[in-house]
Every structure is written in C-alpha cells, then in structure tokens.
Design a protein around this motif. Structure first.
Motif: not given
Length: 462
Positions: A90, A153, A157-158, A161, A170-171, A174-176, A179
């Motif tokens: 990231y 990334k 949707f990333i 965010s 959070r990314i 919560k998101h990466l 998945n």
C-alpha cells in the motif's frame, strides 16, 4: 469425501489433544518397568515404550504439543507476513523497497540452517520452537499479500475511500485485508502442515521439544533406538504425523480450489443451450439480450470457427499495455506494411502503429482492434459491444466504420449489444437471447422489450 474425512480427522485430533488431560494421566507419571515394550493390546492400544509408558497416552499428549506449536508458529508467520505485505504493497516507495529487501535477505538463507542457528542461540524450548518456525516462515505470506494489495489499491472502491477521507489504517484493515484474506487463508492452512513437519523434524533431531514433554517428533526419536524390537513405538506417532499433514493439505487444496472459483464437484453451468439460428451471408445481424443471457458465450463459440474474427468489448483490456499497437498487429499480419494497410482501412496510420495503447483515445483503440481483426481476412466479423465504452461521437464513427467495411469487403457482421435502439437503426436482423437461448419470433418477451424501449423514449425530455 476426502475433504470431509480430512476435516473429521483433524477435529478428532484437536478434540483428543484438548481433552486428553481430563481423562488420561500425565505420561511422565506412567512409568511401569513391568510393562516395558509391550505390544499393542486391549490394555495398551498403541503398546508401551522402553520405560513402560503407554504410547497411546503419549501420542495424544504429543498431539497437544505438536499441533499447538504448529498453530502458534503459523499465527506468528501470518501476522508478520500480513503486516509486511500490507505496508509494502500500500505505501510503496522506499517502504516497499526496504521491506521487500528484508524478505529477500531472509530468503537468501536456507530455512533449515537459519532454524538451526536460531535454536542454537535461543535453546530448545517449546515456545522457542514455535517462534523460530514462525520467524522463518512469514516471507511467502508477505509476498502474497503485497501482490494482492498492489492489485487492489487502484480499484475504485479504494480510491473512493481515500476521497471520503479514510485513513491508512482503515483502508488497510477494513478494505484491503478482507479482500486479500482468501489467498492468505490457503497459505496459512498449507503452512500449518509444513509447521507440523518442521516441529517434528526439530524434535527428532533433539533440538526441538525436549523430554519428558512428549511431542510426535521426540516420540519418533525414542522409538528409533528400539525399532527392531518395538515397531509400534515409531509406527503410531508416524501415522499421526502422516495423517494430520495429509489432512491439512487436502483441506488446503480444497480451499484453494473454492477460492479460485473452481468448486470441485459442482455441476457445470450451461451458459448457452440449443443455439440454433441462421446468419445470412453479407448481413449486419444484431444479437441483443440482458446481462448474463449468454450473448458473449455464444459469440465466443462462433469466434473459434475458421474465417471468423472477434472484436472484444473493452479495447483497453484487449490490447497489451506494454507493446506498441503496431507490434501487436504484426503478430497477425507478419509485417509492418500489411499492418499499416490494415490500420489504413479503419482510418488510422503511422501514429497509431507506433503508439502504445494508453496513448490512443477510446475510439482509436477500438479501431485498432477492428484493424487487427480485419488482418485475419475473415468472412464473419463478431463485434462484442464495441461501442459500450465510447461516447456518442465515437460510437457513431465505429458503427459507420463497421457498416462501411461490411459493404466494401462483403463481410458478415454479428453485432452484440444491449442497446436495442442501436440494433434497430443499424442491423438487418435482430436476434434476442434470454437464459442461454435464442428467443423465437413473436415471443411475448420480445414485445415487452421493445415496449419498454418505446416507453423510455416517450419520457425523454430535451
């Protein structure tokens, strides 16, 4: 069946190891020199060892140690690998170079030698074994997570965010992380099997779990000295190791298959069935239908036939981003002159030939794909939603080009689209697909589609 049996075995092993202290006496306190090296019997299911201890009890207590060490080691390896992979993928830049350099340093050392060196420094303790296995086993997880994050990334949707103000933590979590969890889960399951074998090997060599604490590895080591007269002292712990590692691998392979979307034993999906329709030579035929109706599948089946060329829906994905457009057409034509001639037929020239795909507009990329298709000398040209990613001006230009090529070269064109109005304006014949079948003329579904289009058009305002 194999997965169910494997899961049942591991559950049985875990339950036996967990509840062993509640029903069985500590094996260190079981020494009975009147029962030395007794063969398996009703009294001693797995026989006894050279100190008269029950091997069945020691094997269950050994499962507590071996499985516990393996689980702890995998948890540590996954934790380190996740953190390194998430941050490297990231953040990128110098963080990525530093962390991936650290991964490369660890991978430069043979794992066995690194484990032996660490054990020599820290000493053979139960939790030292788990720590050493974890510290030397996180690199694969880190690389796997980094690769997933690099792919994820840049997804919309990333980006959304970030725009909404989500912080890095959070990314990441919560998101990466959710998945990327699928491949990591498979890696952890397979790593658990490897950790069992590593702990067993270290204990067998005498630098892992130390007696009198039983583990499957030191049970094998104890049995080695009396193998000629007490086969059972090696056989039963070895069978536990073999069956447990095999079960973990079976479950890991099954998880990998399911995550990749190739569910074993699932009935095949019939995307297209009983496709039977005529396309008149020299015609401009449209194939329309809702998403998932089987249009592209039917077209791909036709595209595999001789003298047929295919123009894909998304030119940005269909063209290789690291090759110049001309080089890609050269692979079809075999030379520059023929490629330039093909580009000339679609209104492009030298600039398109020497450009990379990202240097061309959407319409130019679509024309390049049409040129590549024409270079094959087809009789049937299949255009799979060639205007779906274009603005109205480029759409009109591409549709006009297809009509011109049909007339000039005598092509038969099969045009796939969602746009009923576009099909009605350009096609000689329109076929409608639904649920993998061509809808017969006069079917109420066709009338409902056209009525819906007319209803929408009647509500348009300028």
């Amino acid at each position: 069946m194999a997965v169910k049996l494997s899961a049942a075995w591991l559950i049985l092993m875990a339950a036996a190891a967990l509840f062993a202290p509640m029903v069985l006496e500590e094996p260190q306190q079981q020494m009975d020199f009147t029962q030395v090296l007794q063969a398996p019997s009703g009294e001693h299911l797995f026989g006894t060892d050279s100190l008269g201890r029950d091997i069945f009890t020691r094997t269950l207590y050994g499962a507590r140690v071996s499985l516990g060490v393996a689980a702890s080691a995998v948890a540590l390896a996954v934790l380190i690998g996740l953190l390194v992979g998430l941050l490297a993928g990231y953040l990128g830049g110098w963080v990525d170079r530093l962390l991936m350099g650290l991964v490369d340093v660890f991978l430069c050392f043979p794992a066995l030698f690194l484990i032996l060196a660490l054990m020599a420094v820290w000493g053979p303790h139960l939790w030292h074994v788990a720590a050493v296995i974890g510290i030397t086993g996180w690199m694969g997880t880190a690389r796997l997570v980094r690769a997933e994050v690099l792919s994820l990334k840049e997804r919309e949707f990333i980006l959304a965010s970030r725009v909404l103000g989500a912080g890095t933590a959070r990314i990441l979590f919560k998101h990466l992380l959710p998945n990327a969890a699928g491949p990591v889960l498979v890696s952890a399951i397979l790593g658990f099997s490897a950790a069992i074998l590593t702990e067993t090997g270290l204990s067998f060599l005498g630098i892992g779990v130390q007696p009198p604490t039983p583990s499957w590895g030191n049970l094998l080591m104890d049995g080695k000295a009396v193998l000629g007269v007490a086969w059972w002292q090696v056989f039963f712990p070895g069978a536990m190791i073999f069956l447990s590692a095999l079960s973990v691998n079976v479950i890991g392979e099954s998880a990998q298959i399911r995550i990749e979307g190739r569910a074993a034993g699932a009935p095949p999906l019939m995307a297209v069935e009983d496709l039977n329709s005529r396309i008149a030579a020299g015609s401009f035929t449209a194939l329309v239908g809702e998403t998932g109706s089987g249009k592209t599948t039917a077209a791909l089946a036709l595209g595999a036939r001789k003298e047929t060329a295919y123009v894909f829906q998304d030119p940005a994905s269909a063209l290789n981003p690291v090759m110049r457009v001309g080089r890609q057409i050269d692979e079809v034509t075999g030379g520059r002159e023929k490629s330039l001639a093909a580009l000339g037929e679609v209104g492009l020239g030298e600039r398109a030939y020497t450009s990379y795909p990202h240097e061309l507009s959407g319409g130019e990329k679509q024309r390049s794909l049409i040129a590549m298709a024409l270079a094959q000398g087809p009789r049937l040209l299949i255009a799979d939603e060639p205007t779906s990613a274009l603005d109205k001006t480029s759409e009109a230009a591409v549709m006009g080009l297809l009509a011109e090529l049909k007339k000039k070269k005598g092509l038969t064109v099969l045009f796939i689209t969602h746009d009923l109005d576009l099909a009605r304006r350009h096609a000689d014949t329109v076929h409608v697909m639904r649920a993998g079948r061509i809808v017969p003329p006069g079917d109420p579904y066709i009338k409902a589609l056209y009525d819906a289009v007319r209803s929408l058009e009647s509500h348009k305002t300028i």
